[in-house]
Scaffold this motif. Structure first.
Motif, PDB file in Angstrom:
ATOM      1  N   LEU A  37       0.810  -1.219   0.000  1.00 14.32           N
ATOM      2  CA  LEU A  37       0.000   0.000   0.000  1.00 14.32           C
ATOM      3  C   LEU A  37       0.843   1.268   0.000  1.00 14.32           C
ATOM      4  CD1 LEU A  37      -2.729  -1.138   2.548  1.00 14.32           C
ATOM      5  CD2 LEU A  37      -2.994  -0.852   0.068  1.00 14.32           C
ATOM      6  N   ALA A  38       2.163   1.127   0.058  1.00 12.88           N
ATOM      7  CA  ALA A  38       3.046   2.293   0.084  1.00 12.88           C
ATOM      8  C   ALA A  38       3.293   2.791  -1.329  1.00 12.88           C
ATOM      9  CB  ALA A  38       4.369   1.929   0.775  1.00 12.88           C
ATOM     10  N   THR A  39       2.227   3.284  -1.946  1.00 12.14           N
ATOM     11  CA  THR A  39       2.310   3.780  -3.318  1.00 12.14           C
ATOM     12  C   THR A  39       1.232   4.828  -3.537  1.00 12.14           C
ATOM     13  OG1 THR A  39       2.393   3.097  -5.649  1.00 12.14           O
ATOM     14  CG2 THR A  39       0.786   1.986  -4.258  1.00 12.14           C
ATOM     15  N   ALA A  40       1.462   5.720  -4.484  1.00 17.89           N
ATOM     16  CA  ALA A  40       0.554   6.846  -4.710  1.00 17.89           C
ATOM     17  C   ALA A  40      -0.853   6.386  -5.041  1.00 17.89           C
ATOM     18  CB  ALA A  40       1.092   7.723  -5.832  1.00 17.89           C
ATOM     19  N   GLY A  41      -1.842   7.041  -4.447  1.00 24.87           N
ATOM     20  CA  GLY A  41      -3.234   6.804  -4.789  1.00 24.87           C
ATOM     21  C   GLY A  41      -3.977   5.859  -3.872  1.00 24.87           C
ATOM     22  N   THR A  42      -3.250   5.081  -3.057  1.00 19.07           N
ATOM     23  CA  THR A  42      -3.961   4.141  -2.191  1.00 19.07           C
ATOM     24  C   THR A  42      -4.763   4.870  -1.115  1.00 19.07           C
ATOM     25  OG1 THR A  42      -1.984   3.861  -0.808  1.00 19.07           O
ATOM     26  CG2 THR A  42      -2.320   2.267  -2.577  1.00 19.07           C
ATOM     27  N   GLY A  43      -4.297   6.048  -0.706  1.00 25.66           N
ATOM     28  CA  GLY A  43      -5.081   6.841   0.239  1.00 25.66           C
ATOM     29  C   GLY A  43      -6.372   7.341  -0.372  1.00 25.66           C
ATOM     30  N   ALA A  58       0.610 -10.316  -7.292  1.00 29.22           N
ATOM     31  CA  ALA A  58       0.584  -8.933  -7.800  1.00 29.22           C
ATOM     32  C   ALA A  58       1.088  -7.972  -6.728  1.00 29.22           C
ATOM     33  CB  ALA A  58      -0.830  -8.569  -8.225  1.00 29.22           C
ATOM     34  N   GLY A  59       2.324  -8.112  -6.327  1.00 27.49           N
ATOM     35  CA  GLY A  59       2.888  -7.259  -5.279  1.00 27.49           C
ATOM     36  C   GLY A  59       3.679  -8.094  -4.289  1.00 27.49           C
ATOM     37  N   PRO A  60       4.237  -7.442  -3.282  1.00 34.19           N
ATOM     38  CA  PRO A  60       3.964  -6.063  -2.899  1.00 34.19           C
ATOM     39  C   PRO A  60       4.629  -4.992  -3.770  1.00 34.19           C
ATOM     40  CG  PRO A  60       5.604  -6.977  -1.428  1.00 34.19           C
ATOM     41  CD  PRO A  60       5.151  -8.100  -2.315  1.00 34.19           C
ATOM     42  N   ILE A  61       5.741  -5.357  -4.444  1.00 35.49           N
ATOM     43  CA  ILE A  61       6.450  -4.354  -5.231  1.00 35.49           C
ATOM     44  C   ILE A  61       5.677  -4.064  -6.512  1.00 35.49           C
ATOM     45  CG2 ILE A  61       8.587  -3.845  -6.472  1.00 35.49           C
ATOM     46  CD1 ILE A  61      10.019  -5.721  -4.486  1.00 35.49           C
ATOM     47  N   GLY A  62       5.380  -2.785  -6.737  1.00 30.67           N
ATOM     48  CA  GLY A  62       4.767  -2.389  -7.993  1.00 30.67           C
ATOM     49  C   GLY A  62       3.253  -2.468  -8.033  1.00 30.67           C
ATOM     50  N   LEU A  63       2.603  -2.855  -6.942  1.00 28.06           N
ATOM     51  CA  LEU A  63       1.143  -2.850  -6.940  1.00 28.06           C
ATOM     52  C   LEU A  63       0.648  -1.410  -7.053  1.00 28.06           C
ATOM     53  CD1 LEU A  63      -1.152  -5.054  -4.829  1.00 28.06           C
ATOM     54  CD2 LEU A  63      -1.604  -2.610  -4.861  1.00 28.06           C
ATOM     55  N   THR A  64      -0.384  -1.181  -7.845  1.00 25.11           N
ATOM     56  CA  THR A  64      -0.893   0.171  -8.037  1.00 25.11           C
ATOM     57  C   THR A  64      -2.258   0.340  -7.391  1.00 25.11           C
ATOM     58  OG1 THR A  64      -1.928  -0.393 -10.147  1.00 25.11           O
ATOM     59  CG2 THR A  64       0.353   0.417 -10.209  1.00 25.11           C
ATOM     60  N   ALA A  65      -2.595   1.576  -7.087  1.00 19.98           N
ATOM     61  CA  ALA A  65      -3.854   1.864  -6.404  1.00 19.98           C
ATOM     62  C   ALA A  65      -5.057   1.397  -7.211  1.00 19.98           C
ATOM     63  CB  ALA A  65      -3.944   3.364  -6.128  1.00 19.98           C
ATOM     64  N   SER A  66      -5.014   1.570  -8.512  1.00 24.99           N
ATOM     65  CA  SER A  66      -6.168   1.192  -9.325  1.00 24.99           C
ATOM     66  C   SER A  66      -6.425  -0.311  -9.301  1.00 24.99           C
ATOM     67  CB  SER A  66      -5.986   1.673 -10.769  1.00 24.99           C
ATOM     68  OG  SER A  66      -4.817   1.128 -11.333  1.00 24.99           O
ATOM     69  N   GLU A  67      -5.383  -1.110  -9.055  1.00 22.17           N
ATOM     70  CA  GLU A  67      -5.564  -2.561  -8.959  1.00 22.17           C
ATOM     71  C   GLU A  67      -6.373  -2.957  -7.727  1.00 22.17           C
ATOM     72  OE1 GLU A  67      -1.898  -5.024 -10.380  1.00 22.17           O
ATOM     73  OE2 GLU A  67      -1.117  -3.129  -9.611  1.00 22.17           O
TER      74      GLU A  67
END
Length: 519
Positions: free
Chosen positions: A450-456, A496-505
């Motif tokens: 969850l440490a990626t842009a947009g998850t908030g 699908a992660g943790p590295i590179g998981l995106t908020a839209s996923e």
């Protein structure tokens, strides 16, 4: 035990002060040393369980290093060492330099360890021989009994050196009560702490094992209740989050329903160059079950969202934000954080003036921190409000530094909730949800994915969606945080992660999870 199984188990969290009171009350009705003996037996049983799960060495011979500190935590470790040695395990007990018997109970434990087949060495200050013994052998397991919940100072000297060495080992590490160097109430590590793969915590669970640094240092946490009379376990002011706290809202939908049955949500945000934030929140809200979702842009809106044409995109100055039109509001994603923009401040004030349940996130929080009048309006608003700050945003609202917030995440969340009369979701490792009355819940789903842009933005939209569907504010906060993390966990488990998981996923994963739980 699966994530869903563990999430259905109530788990109170006790402060050091509460645990001391429970322990003292229990000791008054038990023979001297009973609790230490029970802790040692539980630790030995847990250690054997870990060892049995390992691939044995030649002839199944196992070697265990036990680190014993000067207090009762060290006594627990000595009791465990005696039991393990009696089970045919080769045990070396490394006693800290100041490890002299400090209580009759610990004296008894030391005597039992000495009379067992365990080998004991005491580290004299400045002596390298005891450290050499620790370094010399390959270990199948290390048991950390250096310092428990009463530790009042950072690890230093030989204890620090041993901790650093243990952290380099490849074998499992079992911490007794809490990993040495980790603060039980706050989850803060001051300098060096032992990084455990397993923690067996005694009597009751501790907040610091699940927030801040705790999740990196405690590993897999199990509780040994030590057969304490349940009547002595007073209700705790904190607990772990789980399905049992909000599952009543997750139910199969009636056939005889329509979009109006599931609420209408407005997401307010999307300044120039930041339209993605409210779109993420709005898409999440729709996939999480809201009947209708509108994005209210502070400037000219796009004609539609090509990825989700069901969303309505409108200019905010033409949107009535009252409860007559919207079941809930989300304000802040991509809103723009400059108080010099009078239109943006006025838009946020309109959201605060609405009687609809409200989620404030991101730039809305930054605007409030810079404008005291907005905070005053928030504290007095009639509708319910949920704030979802990360530590820096919380620090701005509390006029603290981020380090001060992180030094006691529970206290910071409680203070902010009481100060503004809101529900606070203090994001981070072990997200803390706090109510104005001081109730606190720590969430353990989710992780570094969850440490990626947009998850908030996704979290804010999910929270708003649950509010729009009629969830009360406390349950909506708990449910949104847990579901958000659990969806990320499911994606990580699928690769699908943790590295590179995106908020839209996260958005389709949330829909899948909610339907699975409601079915």
């Amino acid at each position: 035990m699966t994530l869903l199984d563990s999430a259905n188990i109530a788990s109170p969290l006790y402060s050091i002060a509460e645990l001391r009171a429970i322990e003292q009350a229990a000791s008054q009705t038990l023979p001297q040393g009973t609790l230490m003996q029970r802790a040692g037996q539980a630790a030995a049983s847990h250690a054997l369980k870990i060892l049995h799960g390992l691939e044995s060495g030649a002839g199944g011979h196992m070697r265990v290093l036990v680190l014993a500190g000067p207090g009762d935590n060290g006594g627990d470790a000595l009791e465990a060492a005696a039991h393990l040695a009696g089970s045919g395990i080769e045990v070396l007990v490394w006693q800290a330099p100041e490890a002299r018997a400090t209580s009759p109970e610990r004296e008894q434990a030391l005597s039992r360890a000495r009379n067992s087949a365990a080998r004991l060495i005491t580290a004299d200050a400045g002596s390298a021989s005891a450290l050499a013994a620790v370094h010399a052998a390959p270990w199948n397991l290390v048991i950390d009994g250096l310092f428990g919940i009463g530790a009042a100072r950072p690890l230093a000297g030989e204890c620090r050196e041993v901790a650093l060495h243990v952290n380099q080992l490849a074998c499992p590490v079992l911490a007794l009560d809490v990993p040495s160097g980790l603060q039980a109430d706050t989850g803060v590590v001051d300098g060096v702490a032992i990084r455990a793969s397993h923690t067996l915590t005694f009597i009751g669970d501790k907040p610091g094992l699940h927030t801040g640094d705790g999740r990196d240092y405690a590993g897999e946490v199990d509780i040994a209740g030590l057969a304490i009379d349940p009547l002595l376990l007073a209700p705790a002011n904190a607990q772990l989050n789980g399905l049992h706290l909000f599952a009543r809202h997750l139910r199969t939908r009636r056939h005889n329903s329509h979009k109006g049955s599931y609420g209408s949500l407005a997401v307010i945000g999307g300044a120039q160059g930041m339209a993605g934030a409210p779109i993420l929140a709005a898409r999440t809200a729709l996939h999480a079950g809201a009947g209708r979702v509108t994005i209210a842009f502070p400037g000219p809106p796009p004609a539609f969202d090509s990825g989700q044409p069901e969303l309505m995109c409108r200019r905010a100055d033409g949107v009535d934000l009252s409860g007559l039109h919207f079941s809930a509001l989300v304000a802040g994603p991509g809103l723009g954080g400059s108080i010099d923009n009078a239109d943006t401040v006025e838009l946020l004030q309109r959201a605060l003036d609405s009687d609809s349940p409200l989620v404030l996130d991101a730039d809305a929080l930054n605007l409030m921190a810079a404008e005291p009048e907005l905070q005053s309006a928030l504290a007095l608003r009639a509708g319910v409000t949920i704030l979802t700050p990360h530590p820096l945003e919380a620090a701005r609202l509390l006029d603290l530094t981020t380090a001060e917030v992180q030094a006691d995440r529970l206290a910071a969340a409680r203070q902010l909730a009481a100060q503004l009369n809101v529900i606070v979701v203090l994001k981070g490792s072990g997200t803390v949800i706090a109510a104005p009355d001081g109730a606190v819940v720590i969430n353990t789903s989710g992780g570094p994915a969850l440490a990626t842009a947009g998850t908030g933005d996704v979290l804010a939209g999910l929270c708003g969606s649950l509010l729009a569907q009629g969830w009360n504010e406390w349950d909506a906060a708990l449910g949104a945080v847990w579901l958000h993390g659990a969806a990320a966990d499911a994606l990580v488990a699928s690769g699908a992660g943790p590295i590179g998981l995106t908020a839209s996923e996260l958005i389709p994963a949330l829909r899948k999870l909610i339907n699975a739980l409601a079915g």
